[in-house]
Design a protein around this motif. Structure first.
Motif, mmCIF file in Angstrom:
data_model
loop_
_atom_site.group_PDB
_atom_site.id
_atom_site.type_symbol
_atom_site.label_atom_id
_atom_site.label_comp_id
_atom_site.label_asym_id
_atom_site.label_seq_id
_atom_site.Cartn_x
_atom_site.Cartn_y
_atom_site.Cartn_z
ATOM 1 N N ASP A 32 21.906 -21.754 7.996
ATOM 2 C CA ASP A 32 22.092 -23.077 8.578
ATOM 3 C C ASP A 32 21.057 -23.360 9.657
ATOM 4 N N SER A 60 14.065 -28.637 11.952
ATOM 5 C CA SER A 60 15.487 -28.416 11.719
ATOM 6 C C SER A 60 16.359 -29.131 12.751
ATOM 7 N N ARG A 62 19.694 -28.479 12.499
ATOM 8 C CA ARG A 62 20.922 -27.690 12.397
ATOM 9 C C ARG A 62 20.902 -26.432 13.264
#
Length: 109
Positions: A32, A60, A62
């Motif tokens: 993730d 990213s 996340r």
């Protein structure tokens, strides 16, 4: 008279399927934290590895830590999980990539 031994059963965690693959490969594929370019850790260029990790960590949304923390964490995770199966030459490339990663993030010591 001795009691017969109970059969040993392998314990499986609930909800997990045995796929024959290592859990670390699964983490690398489904992490993730960030999406990595395929085969990036097999590159022989430490600078290329560092730039790719920086690009992935920066893009990213996340990740939980800073982009630098995420990138270094993923690199260390790969080095540690590959362990004895990692050729010495490639291990050195990945160790050099740590230094390059510090450079591209402006964290030189």
């Amino acid at each position: 008279m001795a009691r017969p031994r109970a059969k040993k059963h392998t314990v499986r965690r609930a909800g997990r399927k045995s796929s024959g693959r290592k859990w670390s490969a699964h983490v690398n594929e489904t992490s993730d934290a960030m999406d990595l370019r395929g085969g990036i850790f097999k590159s022989e260029d430490p600078e290329k590895i560092a730039r790719s990790l920086k690009r992935s960590a920066t893009k990213s949304r996340r990740r939980k830590g800073t982009p630098y923390q995420s990138a270094m964490s993923m690199l260390n995770f790969y080095i540690n999980r590959a362990g004895k199966n990692l050729p010495e030459k490639q291990q050195q490339v990945l160790e050099d990539a740590k230094g390059e990663l510090r450079k591209v993030f402006g964290r030189e010591v």
